[in-house]
Design a protein around this motif. Structure first.
Motif, PDB file in Angstrom:
ATOM      1  N   ARG A 238      49.118  15.317 109.580  1.00  0.00           N
ATOM      2  CA  ARG A 238      48.772  14.165 110.404  1.00  0.00           C
ATOM      3  C   ARG A 238      49.578  14.133 111.703  1.00  0.00           C
ATOM      4  N   GLY A 240      52.802  14.172 112.183  1.00  0.00           N
ATOM      5  CA  GLY A 240      53.898  13.223 112.137  1.00  0.00           C
ATOM      6  C   GLY A 240      55.279  13.841 112.210  1.00  0.00           C
ATOM      7  N   ARG A 353      52.052   7.639 110.667  1.00  0.00           N
ATOM      8  CA  ARG A 353      51.922   9.099 110.566  1.00  0.00           C
ATOM      9  C   ARG A 353      53.241   9.755 110.167  1.00  0.00           C
TER      10      ARG A 353
END
Length: 456
Positions: A238, A240, A353
């Motif tokens: 994602r 992150g 995230r």
């Protein structure tokens, strides 16, 4: 009391896993085993500010089991209050204290200045418990001793260190007080620790003081690399940032070892890994200096620890907060009690995230414990910071033996001690281990009270 009788007073690590301090009086001398800070709940932290129960100048020597601040971090304050004797420790502990204590002093100074600037202290002019100068003064008292080498203490006592595992340089301590043998486990490591050998066997002793950090539980029998790989892959997918609060000594190096292996295997994607803790970076270098006391060769130290980019300056640390993922940031402190990691939490915790990976024990009353328990806001820098990032407690990462591992270690003793005092655990953990020692081993065991004095 017989003129030859010796006593131990439990001045810390009772009802808590912090503030390890044991005062031995024998042969007219006072010897302090460990000199740690109380951490966690405010009611515990406030003990650090109270006058020491005996005059610091009356203590003849200190013996340190290892360098973690809950075992060594009160030493600068003790010296400032008048202690003038030697502090015996292993060579690696001396080196690590050279990093940990000045850093602790700097952090305490910074926290006091920041509290004064932001006005969130109840004191008009907040002062640190001690400063960096006091910490450096304390370092001059350290006297390194090799493992298995007996050394003399005031009052006719002798002592020796044997390996405890746990962190680099960590030791168990045996004191010989006349014909009595008093043994302190310190913090016991794990038999299959990826970095350190297992604790040395328990030697014959009359009285045992045993830690109980995980005395009421067993660590999950799961693969640490598999556990961290799953989380890292999820965060990377994602885009992150994975923030990993980590103890600068031991845990940071273990994480680097696992991440390097996972990247080599292709189990996790290659992404930037930042080590944002100057102390952790310096501690990593000490593994090269003490090859032979851990499981890695010099070449493996270079290979595995070299995957991280070390963040040196405060400016570079701040710049890291403006970067985007995927990336991994390893930073101290491990329980979110201070340090650069708090600024990363402030910067990244609001984005779902991202993830915060708790990688070790979280003492009650710390921000890490609050996150572990599901709290979705943390009080930092005088304000509340919302936590929207994923929070993961990594279950397989611990430098402490669990209840089963401690009991297995005790069972292998060739001669049961007359008495076991169970310390260095939260109340439930200490009492659970006490009960199992009594029930399963048939040994006399109890949990001492804070400030209790016993004859040994």
């Amino acid at each position: 009391m017989s003129p030859l009788a010796s006593t131990v007073q439990f001045l810390g690590a009772t009802g808590t896993v912090t503030g390890s301090r044991y005062l031995i009086e024998s042969g007219g001398a006072r010897i302090l085993v460990d000199c740690g800070l109380f951490q966690g709940y405010k009611v515990l932290r406030e003990r650090n500010w109270r006058p020491f129960p005996v005059a610091a100048a009356s203590i003849d020597a200190v013996v340190l089991t290892h360098a973690h601040l809950d075992h060594s971090g009160y030493l600068p304050r003790l010296v400032r209050e008048g202690f003038r004797g030697p502090v015996y420790c292993t060579r690696a502990t001396k080196d690590l204290c050279g990093l940990l204590l000045p850093d602790s002093g700097r952090l305490l100074e910074e926290e006091a200045r920041f509290a004064a600037l932001k006005g969130y202290s109840r004191h008009a002019h907040p002062e640190p418990l001690y400063d960096e100068a006091a910490a450096r003064a304390a370092l001059r008292h350290l006297k390194p001793v090799a493992f298995e080498q007996p050394f003399n203490l005031p009052g006719g006592a002798t002592a020796s260190f044997i390996p405890a595992g746990h962190i680099l340089g960590a030791a168990q301590v045996t004191l010989r007080l006349g014909d009595r043998r008093l043994h302190f486990t310190g913090d016991l490591g794990r038999p299959l620790d990826p970095l350190l050998p297992p604790p040395a066997p328990l030697p014959p002793c009359d009285v045992l003081v045993c830690e109980s950090t995980y005395g009421d539980r067993s660590h999950p029998r799961i693969d640490g690399e598999a556990e961290i790989a799953e989380v890292v892959r999820r965060v990377a997918a994602r885009g992150g940032v994975a923030i990993v609060p980590a103890f600068a000594v031991g845990r940071a190096q273990e994480l680097l070892l696992h991440l390097a292996r996972l990247q080599q295997q292709g189990t996790i994607p290659r992404m930037p890994v930042y080590l944002n803790s100057p102390m952790a970076a310096s501690a990593t270098g000490l593994y090269q200096r003490h090859v032979g006391e851990h499981r890695l060769s010099a070449a493996e130290c270079d290979e595995f620890f070299g995957i991280a980019k070390v963040v040196e300056s405060v400016e570079d640390s701040k710049a890291l907060n403006r970067r985007h993922g995927p990336m991994i940031i390893i930073s101290a402190s491990g329980m979110l009690t201070g340090g650069r990691v708090l600024h990363h939490i402030e910067a990244f915790a609001g984005d779902p995230r991202n993830a915060i990976l708790l990688s070790g024990y979280q003492a009650g009353g710390t921000r890490g414990a609050a996150l572990r328990d599901g709290q979705r806001a943390l009080r930092m820098f005088g304000r509340s910071v919302a936590i929207r990032a994923e929070v993961v407690q990594l279950e397989s990462f611990s430098a402490h033996a669990d209840a089963e591992e401690i009991l297995d270690w005790l069972r292998r003793s060739t001669a049961p001690p007359e008495q076991v005092f169970v310390t260095h655990g939260e109340p439930a953990a200490a009492d659970a281990l006490r009960a199992r020692i009594k029930r399963e081993l048939g040994w006399a065991a109890r949990v001492p009270d804070q400030a209790e004095t016993v004859t040994v």
